[in-house]
Design a protein around this motif. Structure first.
Motif, PDB file in Angstrom:
ATOM      1  N   ASN A   1      -5.262  19.678   6.612  1.00  0.00           N
ATOM      2  CA  ASN A   1      -4.272  19.398   7.655  1.00  0.00           C
ATOM      3  C   ASN A   1      -3.255  20.527   7.783  1.00  0.00           C
ATOM      4  OD1 ASN A   1      -3.790  15.738   7.749  1.00  0.00           O
ATOM      5  ND2 ASN A   1      -5.574  16.990   8.176  1.00  0.00           N
ATOM      6  N   SER A   2      -3.632  21.717   7.277  1.00  0.00           N
ATOM      7  CA  SER A   2      -2.743  22.896   7.303  1.00  0.00           C
ATOM      8  C   SER A   2      -1.395  22.588   6.654  1.00  0.00           C
ATOM      9  CB  SER A   2      -2.550  23.397   8.737  1.00  0.00           C
ATOM     10  OG  SER A   2      -3.756  23.938   9.235  1.00  0.00           O
ATOM     11  N   ARG A   3      -1.451  21.870   5.549  1.00  0.00           N
ATOM     12  CA  ARG A   3      -0.237  21.586   4.775  1.00  0.00           C
ATOM     13  C   ARG A   3      -0.198  22.503   3.556  1.00  0.00           C
ATOM     14  NH1 ARG A   3       2.577  17.178   6.316  1.00  0.00           N
ATOM     15  NH2 ARG A   3       1.566  15.728   7.767  1.00  0.00           N
ATOM     16  N   PRO A   4       0.858  23.292   3.417  1.00  0.00           N
ATOM     17  CA  PRO A   4       0.954  24.210   2.272  1.00  0.00           C
ATOM     18  C   PRO A   4       0.923  23.451   0.939  1.00  0.00           C
ATOM     19  CG  PRO A   4       2.571  24.764   3.961  1.00  0.00           C
ATOM     20  CD  PRO A   4       1.989  23.446   4.348  1.00  0.00           C
ATOM     21  N   LYS A   5       0.446  24.127  -0.080  1.00  0.00           N
ATOM     22  CA  LYS A   5       0.395  23.515  -1.411  1.00  0.00           C
ATOM     23  C   LYS A   5       1.806  23.340  -1.967  1.00  0.00           C
ATOM     24  CE  LYS A   5      -4.257  24.915  -2.726  1.00  0.00           C
ATOM     25  NZ  LYS A   5      -5.114  25.453  -3.799  1.00  0.00           N
TER      26      LYS A   5
ATOM     27  N   ASP B   1       0.847  -1.186   0.000  1.00  0.00           N
ATOM     28  CA  ASP B   1       0.000   0.000   0.000  1.00  0.00           C
ATOM     29  C   ASP B   1       0.888   1.242   0.000  1.00  0.00           C
ATOM     30  OD1 ASP B   1      -2.004  -1.834   0.251  1.00  0.00           O
ATOM     31  OD2 ASP B   1      -2.624  -1.243   2.267  1.00  0.00           O
ATOM     32  N   ILE B   2       0.548   2.200  -0.855  1.00  0.00           N
ATOM     33  CA  ILE B   2       1.252   3.485  -0.888  1.00  0.00           C
ATOM     34  C   ILE B   2       0.370   4.483  -0.160  1.00  0.00           C
ATOM     35  CG2 ILE B   2       2.393   5.216  -2.308  1.00  0.00           C
ATOM     36  CD1 ILE B   2       3.497   2.380  -2.678  1.00  0.00           C
ATOM     37  N   ALA B   3       0.830   4.932   0.999  1.00  0.00           N
ATOM     38  CA  ALA B   3       0.008   5.746   1.885  1.00  0.00           C
ATOM     39  C   ALA B   3       0.526   7.170   1.988  1.00  0.00           C
ATOM     40  CB  ALA B   3      -0.035   5.116   3.284  1.00  0.00           C
ATOM     41  N   GLY B   4      -0.416   8.125   2.010  1.00  0.00           N
ATOM     42  CA  GLY B   4      -0.062   9.526   2.161  1.00  0.00           C
ATOM     43  C   GLY B   4       0.120   9.908   3.617  1.00  0.00           C
ATOM     44  N   ASN B   5       0.361  11.211   3.840  1.00  0.00           N
ATOM     45  CA  ASN B   5       0.645  11.709   5.186  1.00  0.00           C
ATOM     46  C   ASN B   5      -0.507  12.508   5.789  1.00  0.00           C
ATOM     47  OD1 ASN B   5       0.838  13.956   3.563  1.00  0.00           O
ATOM     48  ND2 ASN B   5       2.892  14.554   4.204  1.00  0.00           N
ATOM     49  N   ILE B   6      -1.705  12.392   5.201  1.00  0.00           N
ATOM     50  CA  ILE B   6      -2.871  13.090   5.720  1.00  0.00           C
ATOM     51  C   ILE B   6      -3.552  12.234   6.787  1.00  0.00           C
ATOM     52  CG2 ILE B   6      -5.176  13.946   5.093  1.00  0.00           C
ATOM     53  CD1 ILE B   6      -2.925  15.761   4.221  1.00  0.00           C
ATOM     54  N   CYS B   7      -4.081  12.877   7.792  1.00  0.00           N
ATOM     55  CA  CYS B   7      -4.730  12.161   8.896  1.00  0.00           C
ATOM     56  C   CYS B   7      -6.139  11.737   8.495  1.00  0.00           C
ATOM     57  CB  CYS B   7      -4.750  13.046  10.149  1.00  0.00           C
ATOM     58  SG  CYS B   7      -5.309  12.177  11.624  1.00  0.00           S
TER      59      CYS B   7
ATOM     60  N   PHE C   1       3.480  28.250   5.498  1.00  0.00           N
ATOM     61  CA  PHE C   1       2.503  28.276   6.576  1.00  0.00           C
ATOM     62  C   PHE C   1       1.719  29.583   6.565  1.00  0.00           C
ATOM     63  CE2 PHE C   1       5.520  25.284   8.966  1.00  0.00           C
ATOM     64  CZ  PHE C   1       4.827  24.162   8.539  1.00  0.00           C
ATOM     65  N   ALA C   2       2.379  30.671   6.177  1.00  0.00           N
ATOM     66  CA  ALA C   2       1.688  31.962   6.103  1.00  0.00           C
ATOM     67  C   ALA C   2       0.564  31.920   5.081  1.00  0.00           C
ATOM     68  CB  ALA C   2       2.681  33.065   5.763  1.00  0.00           C
ATOM     69  N   ASP C   3       0.778  31.187   3.963  1.00  0.00           N
ATOM     70  CA  ASP C   3      -0.264  31.065   2.948  1.00  0.00           C
ATOM     71  C   ASP C   3      -1.495  30.363   3.512  1.00  0.00           C
ATOM     72  OD1 ASP C   3       1.377  32.220   1.018  1.00  0.00           O
ATOM     73  OD2 ASP C   3       2.197  30.284   0.393  1.00  0.00           O
ATOM     74  N   VAL C   4      -1.269  29.391   4.368  1.00  0.00           N
ATOM     75  CA  VAL C   4      -2.377  28.645   4.961  1.00  0.00           C
ATOM     76  C   VAL C   4      -3.280  29.567   5.781  1.00  0.00           C
ATOM     77  CG1 VAL C   4      -2.977  26.773   6.559  1.00  0.00           C
ATOM     78  CG2 VAL C   4      -1.040  26.502   4.992  1.00  0.00           C
TER      79      VAL C   4
END
Length: 429
Positions: free
Chosen positions: A389-393, A345-351, A413-416
């Motif tokens: 998840n407040s992860r910048p683009k 399985d290839i899993a991302g880092n999003i909760c 983070f400022a963009d978020v």
């Protein structure tokens, strides 16, 4: 396999002549890599296939697939026009250098403000409801705006139920049986409609449903011409041309597809004595889908109840697998020719439990530090991305003949937090 997987002398994946691993070392990951010549080649292939069959032909790129300004500029240079579905896409198209007459706005449940923006922008307005028609008549001088109507035939197709945009369950367009009356109403309100449009879905690799949509729309157009006296300047068959996502899918036979579509189009023009209107189609995915690769780093190998390879991005960057269950081909960029030895399985880092790029995917041995290349990430990828998840683009780069340039900076983070305001009373302890 129809995937264009190129390697270089180092054995690494090559994208547009650039070494994928060197790109990650220069720009970090996750990283979208856009191949400029792939976009140009895809556009030219579509244009040549159709225009060789019928010279009054135009491509309106469905820019919802990818609105990066550099992608838009490439297509403006190639001579494309734009299919826009929002004021923001109109704004982007005009900023990218498209003249207003090269932009078709097909709104859905458009507000008065959105219709007014389209009027003020001078674009062609493609209406999909009687409501929008009546409201538009109150917002402008009907003689000053070019309009057409989106017709919903009882034909739908697509790779997922959410991508089927025709048929009796679809929210789009006016019903085919009411089309003539809608055009008459438009004339009564002072408009002079110049076109007719349909779009049945996306990700279509089989010409049969597209042929049925063409036949249906041409029959509707013939009735509108006879009953309402409309002389069409253009007939627009929408988009939906698919690309292969899985290794066993075959590329669309564009030459045969275009020959059959244009042949039917010409026959119907003759049948209804409709003259020679311009033929429009609106490919998006077909032009940009296979032109981008998402590079992401493996940071975790985890043997739990299942074996996982965890990477440094998630569905905030590429939503399609979680939203549609879509397959995206994945190779290890630092050893793309390696043989598969496992299912993983290839899993991302999003909760979120649904944050998976692949389940039980046959892959070679994967180690922490490897770079994975996720293919066909050019359409509905960045354009559907978020800061969940407040992860910048992520960053986008453009490659051409081995050279790379940043075309979208990595988010911060400022963009978020952009555009947020905290009331003063909440700042008090």
């Amino acid at each position: 396999m129809d995937f264009d997987i190129k390697t270089n002398e180092k054995g690494n994946l090559s994208i547009g002549g650039a070494d994928a691993i060197e790109l990650t070392e220069q720009y970090n990951t996750p990283l979208y890599v856009i191949d400029e010549m792939k976009i140009r080649d895809n556009y030219r292939r579509v244009y040549e296939a159709f225009s060789s069959q019928y010279d009054k032909f135009k491509i309106f790129y469905a820019c919802k697939a990818n609105t990066n300004l550099s992608v838009m500029r490439i297509l403006e240079q190639e001579g494309s026009s734009i299919d826009a579905v929002s004021p923001g896409e109109i704004y982007t198209a005009l900023l990218a250098g498209f003249e207003s007459e090269r932009v078709l706005f097909t709104g859905n449940n458009a507000t008065d403000e959105e219709l007014k923006f389209a009027v003020d922008s001078g674009v062609i307005i493609n209406l999909d409801s009687i409501s929008a028609l009546k409201r538009l008549s109150k917002l402008t001088d009907p003689e000053e705006v070019k309009i057409s109507f989106r017709v919903n035939p009882k034909v739908g197709a697509g790779h997922h139920e959410h991508c089927i945009t025709g048929g009796d369950l679809s929210k789009f367009g006016v019903m085919e049986e009411e089309a003539a009356d809608v055009y008459k109403l438009a004339q009564d309100l002072g408009f002079a409609p110049i076109g007719i449009h349909t779009h049945i879905g996306s990700g279509i690799l089989d010409p049969e449903p597209f042929m049925l949509a063409v036949e249906t729309l041409m029959d509707v157009a013939g009735r509108v011409k006879d009953e309402a006296g409309v002389k069409f300047e253009f007939i627009d068959f929408g988009g939906g041309l698919g690309i292969p996502y899985t290794p066993d899918e075959k590329k669309l036979d564009l030459k045969t597809f275009s020959k059959e579509i244009v042949g039917l189009f010409k026959d119907k023009l003759n049948e209804y004595n409709m003259g020679n209107p311009t033929m429009f189609i609106e490919p998006g995915r077909y032009i940009v889908g296979d032109a981008s690769v998402l590079l992401t780093k493996v940071n975790t190998i985890k043997q739990s109840y299942r074996k996982f390879a965890g990477v440094d991005t998630g569905f905030n960057t590429l939503l399609r697998p979680s939203m549609y269950g879509s397959y995206h081909h994945i190779v290890v960029a630092n050893k793309p020719a390696a043989e598969n030895t496992q299912k993983i399985d290839i899993a991302g880092n999003i909760c979120e439990s649904g944050d998976l790029f692949a389940r039980d995917r046959p892959m070679p041995e994967i180690e922490e530090g490897d770079t994975l290349a996720i293919f066909n990430a050019g359409a509905y990828a960045f354009s559907m991305s978020s800061e969940y998840n407040s992860r910048p683009k992520t960053m986008e780069i453009l490659v051409n003949d081995g050279e790379s340039e940043i075309v979208r900076e990595r988010g911060t983070f400022a963009d978020v937090l952009t555009n947020q305001n905290v009331p003063v009373r909440l700042l008090k302890k």
